[in-house]
Scaffold this motif. Structure first.
Motif, mmCIF file in Angstrom:
data_model
loop_
_atom_site.group_PDB
_atom_site.id
_atom_site.type_symbol
_atom_site.label_atom_id
_atom_site.label_comp_id
_atom_site.label_asym_id
_atom_site.label_seq_id
_atom_site.Cartn_x
_atom_site.Cartn_y
_atom_site.Cartn_z
ATOM 1 N N ASN A 40 0.793 -1.275 0.225
ATOM 2 C CA ASN A 40 -0.045 0.142 0.077
ATOM 3 C C ASN A 40 0.913 1.339 0.081
ATOM 4 O OD1 ASN A 40 -2.953 -0.587 0.539
ATOM 5 N ND2 ASN A 40 -2.036 -1.968 1.839
ATOM 6 N N ARG A 41 0.432 2.426 -0.504
ATOM 7 C CA ARG A 41 1.154 3.657 -0.450
ATOM 8 C C ARG A 41 1.442 3.835 0.937
ATOM 9 N NH1 ARG A 41 1.505 5.443 -5.359
ATOM 10 N NH2 ARG A 41 2.468 7.014 -4.876
ATOM 11 N N ALA A 42 0.846 3.553 1.872
ATOM 12 C CA ALA A 42 1.170 4.079 3.240
ATOM 13 C C ALA A 42 2.265 3.288 3.571
ATOM 14 C CB ALA A 42 -0.013 3.753 4.208
ATOM 15 N N ASP A 190 -8.390 11.955 -18.406
ATOM 16 C CA ASP A 190 -6.817 12.131 -18.376
ATOM 17 C C ASP A 190 -6.701 13.216 -17.569
ATOM 18 O OD1 ASP A 190 -4.362 12.396 -18.356
ATOM 19 O OD2 ASP A 190 -3.971 11.234 -20.415
ATOM 20 N N TYR A 191 -6.084 13.031 -16.114
ATOM 21 C CA TYR A 191 -5.912 14.203 -15.279
ATOM 22 C C TYR A 191 -4.691 15.021 -15.840
ATOM 23 C CZ TYR A 191 -2.414 11.282 -13.039
ATOM 24 O OH TYR A 191 -1.175 10.526 -12.469
ATOM 25 N N ARG A 192 -3.839 14.310 -16.538
ATOM 26 C CA ARG A 192 -2.974 15.363 -17.389
ATOM 27 C C ARG A 192 -3.120 16.063 -18.325
ATOM 28 N NH1 ARG A 192 1.709 12.565 -15.017
ATOM 29 N NH2 ARG A 192 1.301 10.269 -14.749
ATOM 30 N N LYS A 216 -4.332 19.513 -3.144
ATOM 31 C CA LYS A 216 -4.440 19.752 -4.569
ATOM 32 C C LYS A 216 -5.670 19.832 -5.390
ATOM 33 C CE LYS A 216 -2.024 18.703 -8.943
ATOM 34 N NZ LYS A 216 -0.805 18.002 -9.490
ATOM 35 N N TYR A 217 -6.557 19.114 -4.977
ATOM 36 C CA TYR A 217 -7.811 18.959 -5.702
ATOM 37 C C TYR A 217 -9.131 19.446 -4.794
ATOM 38 C CZ TYR A 217 -6.312 15.993 -9.587
ATOM 39 O OH TYR A 217 -5.751 15.530 -10.735
ATOM 40 N N LEU A 218 -8.726 19.971 -3.752
ATOM 41 C CA LEU A 218 -9.929 20.519 -2.781
ATOM 42 C C LEU A 218 -10.897 21.406 -3.519
ATOM 43 C CD1 LEU A 218 -11.317 20.108 -0.212
ATOM 44 C CD2 LEU A 218 -9.889 21.928 0.844
ATOM 45 N N MET A 236 -3.556 12.047 0.531
ATOM 46 C CA MET A 236 -2.849 13.397 0.502
ATOM 47 C C MET A 236 -1.857 13.452 -0.490
ATOM 48 S SD MET A 236 -3.370 14.281 4.540
ATOM 49 C CE MET A 236 -2.716 12.600 5.152
ATOM 50 N N GLN A 237 -1.764 12.743 -1.475
ATOM 51 C CA GLN A 237 -0.883 12.674 -2.423
ATOM 52 C C GLN A 237 -0.551 14.030 -2.928
ATOM 53 O OE1 GLN A 237 -2.673 8.646 -3.959
ATOM 54 N NE2 GLN A 237 -1.499 9.726 -5.505
ATOM 55 N N GLY A 238 -1.642 14.932 -2.882
ATOM 56 C CA GLY A 238 -1.429 16.364 -3.654
ATOM 57 C C GLY A 238 -1.192 17.462 -2.131
HETATM 58 N N1 LIG Z 1 -7.681 6.911 4.430
HETATM 59 C C1 LIG Z 1 -7.603 5.722 4.181
HETATM 60 O O1 LIG Z 1 -7.877 4.813 5.005
HETATM 61 C C2 LIG Z 1 -6.885 4.889 3.109
HETATM 62 C C3 LIG Z 1 -6.615 3.481 2.914
HETATM 63 C C4 LIG Z 1 -6.092 3.114 1.900
HETATM 64 C C5 LIG Z 1 -5.480 4.043 0.741
HETATM 65 N N2 LIG Z 1 -5.551 5.365 0.981
HETATM 66 C C6 LIG Z 1 -4.885 6.455 0.177
HETATM 67 O O2 LIG Z 1 -5.816 6.307 -1.040
HETATM 68 C C7 LIG Z 1 -4.822 6.455 -2.115
HETATM 69 C C8 LIG Z 1 -5.010 5.650 -3.396
HETATM 70 O O3 LIG Z 1 -4.328 4.127 -2.648
HETATM 71 P P1 LIG Z 1 -3.930 3.092 -3.712
HETATM 72 O O4 LIG Z 1 -3.666 2.033 -2.840
HETATM 73 O O5 LIG Z 1 -4.820 2.793 -4.842
HETATM 74 O O6 LIG Z 1 -2.431 3.642 -4.299
HETATM 75 P P2 LIG Z 1 -1.809 3.307 -5.770
HETATM 76 O O7 LIG Z 1 -2.088 2.246 -6.279
HETATM 77 O O8 LIG Z 1 -0.513 3.753 -5.663
HETATM 78 O O9 LIG Z 1 -2.692 4.475 -6.803
HETATM 79 C C9 LIG Z 1 -2.369 5.817 -6.355
HETATM 80 C C10 LIG Z 1 -3.109 6.413 -7.644
HETATM 81 O O10 LIG Z 1 -2.914 7.951 -7.494
HETATM 82 C C11 LIG Z 1 -3.228 8.487 -9.009
HETATM 83 N N3 LIG Z 1 -2.838 9.694 -9.129
HETATM 84 C C12 LIG Z 1 -1.593 10.375 -9.232
HETATM 85 N N4 LIG Z 1 -1.643 11.629 -9.532
HETATM 86 C C13 LIG Z 1 -2.801 11.781 -9.761
HETATM 87 C C14 LIG Z 1 -3.661 13.069 -10.190
HETATM 88 N N5 LIG Z 1 -2.956 14.168 -10.197
HETATM 89 N N6 LIG Z 1 -4.858 13.021 -10.252
HETATM 90 C C15 LIG Z 1 -5.436 11.870 -10.066
HETATM 91 N N7 LIG Z 1 -5.071 10.852 -9.777
HETATM 92 C C16 LIG Z 1 -3.592 10.700 -9.514
HETATM 93 C C17 LIG Z 1 -2.533 7.402 -9.884
HETATM 94 O O11 LIG Z 1 -2.984 7.183 -11.112
HETATM 95 P P3 LIG Z 1 -2.140 6.816 -12.431
HETATM 96 O O12 LIG Z 1 -1.493 5.645 -12.147
HETATM 97 O O13 LIG Z 1 -3.237 6.727 -13.520
HETATM 98 O O14 LIG Z 1 -1.122 7.936 -12.845
HETATM 99 C C18 LIG Z 1 -2.925 5.967 -8.970
HETATM 100 O O15 LIG Z 1 -4.098 5.395 -9.584
HETATM 101 C C19 LIG Z 1 -3.528 6.781 -1.695
HETATM 102 O O16 LIG Z 1 -3.182 8.148 -1.381
HETATM 103 C C20 LIG Z 1 -3.479 5.963 -0.315
HETATM 104 O O17 LIG Z 1 -2.732 6.542 0.588
HETATM 105 C C21 LIG Z 1 -6.382 5.993 2.147
#
Ligand SMILES: NC(=O)c1ccc[n+]([C@@H]2O[C@H](COP(=O)([O-])OP(=O)(O)OC[C@H]3O[C@@H](n4cnc5c(N)ncnc54)[C@H](OP(=O)(O)O)[C@@H]3O)[C@@H](O)[C@H]2O)c1
Length: 322
Positions: A40-42, A190-192, A216-218, A236-238
């Motif tokens: 996971n990203r965490a 396409d968000y880019r 970034k998106y709020l 909070m990737q942004g």
């Molecule tokens: N709060 C919670 O309890 C909880 C639990 C699990 C996960 N999360 C969070 O949820 C998020 C997604 O997790 P994940 O496991 O799916 O991670 P992941 O598989 O690494 O996916 C990350 C995603 O972010 C997208 N992304 C990057 N820049 C972007 C932008 N500018 N606009 C829109 N999308 C963008 C990527 O899109 P592309 O690949 O298409 O570039 C990718 O789909 C992470 O931030 C994670 O920390 C939170």
């Protein structure tokens, strides 16, 4: 047992496979012989020193796993040695064994292999608890999923479509948009290159937004909401600090919610796991939701697994076999 820890904050090279004492189950816990875990990203943030495990949790990384029950603690009912399960963890999944509160175990959905089941707990619990339990997405409503080809996104698209919602998804390439379409998204952005606000406005707005970007998106997310829309921020990737236009939110009678799964009390996680087992696993068993797995690597290649996520190469989940 074998387990992966970060010897110091840093890049993937600090991840080290080491020997630690076997865990014993506390009352209310079982020990799983781990078959597989997932990244996971965490985990990347924890490795870098930015996201310490909650108090009392192990330093071993890993928020989910699948495996076979090998020890059952006192006061545990419903689970026996030899049962197959997958589990939502506070920590400890990157290991050959892990102790877990029995309420955070879930059965392996019918039709899913024990290895593939490791890719489900974190995405299923996050998507179900946020999109359905908190934001209350209804059939016929529109869900905007940011990062539709990621681990969370691929699950969210499938779950929303299975429950009768319409889905729009953002992604960062034509290939990833195509993945979202195959999973059932009606609209991909396409968000880019495109402005998701314009696209959503043209469709009456999003009733629910599942957001990974945070600050970034709020403002743009609030602009993209429909009347009475609900924005749920889970990532909070942004960045963490943004500006919220309350006038827009008020006019739309909208809601902004932010949640985190990891630090919740065991009882709340158990309630989410029970709800996922009841409501989501039947959709997995009948094939309407399938785990989306980019690749499977042995635990010894954990550094490579982190590099894949860091580069954003993956579609869906990266699984590590113990
Ligand atoms: N709060 C919670 O309890 C909880 C639990 C699990 C996960 N999360 C969070 O949820 C998020 C997604 O997790 P994940 O496991 O799916 O991670 P992941 O598989 O690494 O996916 C990350 C995603 O972010 C997208 N992304 C990057 N820049 C972007 C932008 N500018 N606009 C829109 N999308 C963008 C990527 O899109 P592309 O690949 O298409 O570039 C990718 O789909 C992470 O931030 C994670 O920390 C939170």
């Amino acid at each position: 047992m074998r387990a992966v820890i970060a010897t110091e904050p840093g890049g993937p090279e600090v991840l080290t496979l080491t020997e630690l004492p076997d865990p014993l189950p506390a009352p209310g816990e079982v020990v799983l012989e781990v078959t597989a875990t997932a990244v996971n990203r965490a985990d990347l943030l924890q490795r870098q020193g930015f996201y310490p495990p909650p108090p009392g949790a192990s330093d071993v990384l890993g928020l989910e796993c699948s495996g076979i029950v090998s020890k059952v603690g006192e006061e545990v009912t419903g689970w026996q040695v030899g049962d197959q399960a997958c589990a939502l963890l506070a920590a400890g999944g990157y290991a050959s064994q892990v102790a877990v509160p029995a309420g955070q175990l879930m059965p392996v959905p019918d039709g899913v292999s024990l290895v593939d089941a490791a890719a489900l707990p974190e995405v299923a619990c996050t998507v179900w608890s946020n999109v359905f339990m908190v934001a209350g997405l209804q059939p016929g409503e529109t869900l905007l999923v940011h990062g539709g080809a990621g681990g969370i996104g691929t699950f969210a698209i499938q779950a929303a479509v299975a429950l009768g919602a319409r889905v729009a998804a953002t992604a960062g390439s034509a290939e990833k948009r195509a993945v979202c379409e195959r999973l059932g998204a009606e609209v991909t952005i396409d968000y880019r290159e495109e402005d998701f606000v314009e696209v959503l406005r043209g469709r009456g707005g999003a009733d629910v937004i599942l957001d990974n970007m945070g600050a970034k998106y709020l403002g743009r997310n609030v602009d993209a909401l429909a009347t009475e829309g609900r924005l749920v921020v889970i990532g909070m990737q942004g960045g963490t600090k943004g500006e919220l236009d309350l006038a827009t939110l008020l006019r739309k009678r909208g809601a902004v919610i932010a949640t985190s799964l990891r630090a919740r009390p065991t009882e709340e996680k158990a309630a989410i796991c029970a709800s996922v087992t009841e409501h989501v696993w039947p959709l997995v068993a009948d094939g309407r939701i399938a785990p989306v797995i980019h690749t499977k690597l042995p635990l010894s290649e954990v550094a490579q697994a982190h590099r894949i996520l860091e580069a954003g190469e993956q579609v869906g989940k990266v699984v590590l076999t113990a």
